[in-house]
Scaffold this motif. Structure first.
Motif, PDB file in Angstrom:
ATOM      1  N   PHE A  57       0.866  -1.181   0.000  1.00  0.00           N
ATOM      2  CA  PHE A  57       0.000   0.000   0.000  1.00  0.00           C
ATOM      3  C   PHE A  57       0.899   1.226   0.000  1.00  0.00           C
ATOM      4  N   VAL A  58       0.474   2.253  -0.729  1.00  0.00           N
ATOM      5  CA  VAL A  58       1.228   3.504  -0.790  1.00  0.00           C
ATOM      6  C   VAL A  58       0.307   4.629  -0.372  1.00  0.00           C
ATOM      7  N   SER A  59       0.760   5.454   0.539  1.00  0.00           N
ATOM      8  CA  SER A  59      -0.033   6.584   1.013  1.00  0.00           C
ATOM      9  C   SER A  59       0.907   7.719   1.387  1.00  0.00           C
ATOM     10  N   THR A  60       0.335   8.847   1.758  1.00  0.00           N
ATOM     11  CA  THR A  60       1.142   9.999   2.152  1.00  0.00           C
ATOM     12  C   THR A  60       1.257  10.056   3.673  1.00  0.00           C
ATOM     13  N   ARG A  61       2.278  10.726   4.139  1.00  0.00           N
ATOM     14  CA  ARG A  61       2.438  10.897   5.579  1.00  0.00           C
ATOM     15  C   ARG A  61       1.292  11.719   6.161  1.00  0.00           C
ATOM     16  N   GLN A  62       0.773  12.654   5.370  1.00  0.00           N
ATOM     17  CA  GLN A  62      -0.347  13.460   5.847  1.00  0.00           C
ATOM     18  C   GLN A  62      -1.571  12.584   6.130  1.00  0.00           C
ATOM     19  N   THR A  63      -1.844  11.618   5.244  1.00  0.00           N
ATOM     20  CA  THR A  63      -2.971  10.710   5.466  1.00  0.00           C
ATOM     21  C   THR A  63      -2.745   9.845   6.696  1.00  0.00           C
ATOM     22  N   LEU A  64      -1.569   9.281   6.829  1.00  0.00           N
ATOM     23  CA  LEU A  64      -1.286   8.388   7.945  1.00  0.00           C
ATOM     24  C   LEU A  64      -1.229   9.114   9.281  1.00  0.00           C
ATOM     25  N   CYS A  65      -1.109  10.438   9.256  1.00  0.00           N
ATOM     26  CA  CYS A  65      -1.049  11.216  10.490  1.00  0.00           C
ATOM     27  C   CYS A  65      -2.406  11.814  10.873  1.00  0.00           C
ATOM     28  N   GLU A  67      -4.751  10.494  12.482  1.00  0.00           N
ATOM     29  CA  GLU A  67      -4.990  10.118  13.883  1.00  0.00           C
ATOM     30  C   GLU A  67      -3.640  10.137  14.589  1.00  0.00           C
ATOM     31  N   PRO A  68      -3.333  11.216  15.333  1.00  0.00           N
ATOM     32  CA  PRO A  68      -1.986  11.370  15.899  1.00  0.00           C
ATOM     33  C   PRO A  68      -1.568  10.247  16.838  1.00  0.00           C
ATOM     34  N   LYS A  69      -2.527   9.599  17.511  1.00  0.00           N
ATOM     35  CA  LYS A  69      -2.176   8.547  18.467  1.00  0.00           C
ATOM     36  C   LYS A  69      -2.213   7.153  17.855  1.00  0.00           C
ATOM     37  N   SER A  70      -2.429   7.071  16.569  1.00  0.00           N
ATOM     38  CA  SER A  70      -2.565   5.759  15.936  1.00  0.00           C
ATOM     39  C   SER A  70      -1.207   5.089  15.756  1.00  0.00           C
ATOM     40  N   PHE A  71      -1.270   3.796  15.537  1.00  0.00           N
ATOM     41  CA  PHE A  71      -0.062   3.011  15.287  1.00  0.00           C
ATOM     42  C   PHE A  71       0.680   3.517  14.059  1.00  0.00           C
ATOM     43  N   LEU A  72      -0.067   3.841  13.003  1.00  0.00           N
ATOM     44  CA  LEU A  72       0.570   4.255  11.747  1.00  0.00           C
ATOM     45  C   LEU A  72       1.284   5.577  11.895  1.00  0.00           C
ATOM     46  N   CYS A  73       0.710   6.499  12.654  1.00  0.00           N
ATOM     47  CA  CYS A  73       1.366   7.785  12.865  1.00  0.00           C
ATOM     48  C   CYS A  73       2.640   7.603  13.671  1.00  0.00           C
ATOM     49  N   ARG A  74       2.575   6.811  14.705  1.00  0.00           N
ATOM     50  CA  ARG A  74       3.754   6.575  15.533  1.00  0.00           C
ATOM     51  C   ARG A  74       4.823   5.807  14.766  1.00  0.00           C
TER      52      ARG A  74
END
Length: 229
Positions: A57-65, A67-74
């Motif tokens: 899967f390819v996404s942007t850092r803005q999308t993955l962030c 939810e600031p407390k999510s696993f993907l953001c961390r």
């Protein structure tokens, strides 16, 4: 005093007409090499590649962030990631989860809507939302599961039926103006009972139905005046 000549080894070779020629390929290559040593463009660093259970899967850092407390953001969005994660040979983050249910997770982060294909179990999406620690998505999935359970507990849908008698010239208008959830079920011809001038007016029985969902504590609400007519 004698004037100094150009430094040895740096005298450009004369070109046509005695003009200095272009720099040597070796010098040009050195210049290009030094430019290549610079950091990559900022646009390239905003994309993140994820390897979820063998599916990319390819996404942007803005999308993955989102939810600031999510696993993907961390995992990949904070300076100096809190979570250490292995990467494969392509540089993608390795996540040992089912890729089937990762699509709804990523799409929710993209546009904020919960979209689940019919072949996917909502419980599976809930499990992944809890693993990735996306609290708002967990609430949405739980609400949908609860609504589905409530609909199932109500048992099979019941219908109420009515039979309307009308003449042929009234049939089209009656069917086109049905409201309050009434639907056409069946049309039965009963011949002609009245004579108007030289023409017989055919008569019909029109069967209509409506779901019995406008009830409160088992008491069916009366339809509006328009439905009665």
């Amino acid at each position: 005093a004698m004037a100094e000549g150009p430094p040895r080894g740096r005298t450009p070779s004369p070109g046509p007409g005695g003009a200095p020629g272009p720099p040597s390929p070796r010098a040009a290559g050195a210049t290009a090499g030094s430019a290549g040593a610079l950091s990559p463009p900022a646009a390239a660093s905003k994309w993140v590649r994820l390897n979820v259970g063998g599916t990319y899967f390819v996404s942007t850092r803005q999308t993955l962030c989102r939810e600031p407390k999510s696993f993907l953001c961390r995992l990949c969005c904070q300076d100096g990631p809190e979570l250490g994660s292995d990467k494969d040979e392509t540089g993608a983050y390795l996540i040992d989860r089912d890729p089937t249910y990762f699509g709804p997770i990523l799409n929710y982060l993209r546009h904020g809507k919960l979209i689940i294909n019919k072949e996917l179990a909502e419980e599976g999406v809930l499990e992944e939302a809890e693993f990735y620690n996306i609290a708002s998505l967990v609430r949405l999935v739980k609400e949908r599961i609860r609504d589905n359970e409530n609909r199932t507990s109500q048992g099979p849908v019941k219908h109420v039926y009515r039979v309307l008698q009308c003449q042929e010239e009234e049939l089209t208008q009656m069917v086109s103006t049905m409201s309050d959830g009434w639907k056409f079920e069946q049309l039965i011809s009963i011949g002609s009972s009245y004579n108007y001038g030289n023409e017989d007016q055919a008569e019909f029985l029109c069967v209509v139905s409506r779901e019995l969902n406008n009830s409160t504590n088992g008491i069916v609400k009366e339809p509006s005046e328009k439905a009665k007519v």
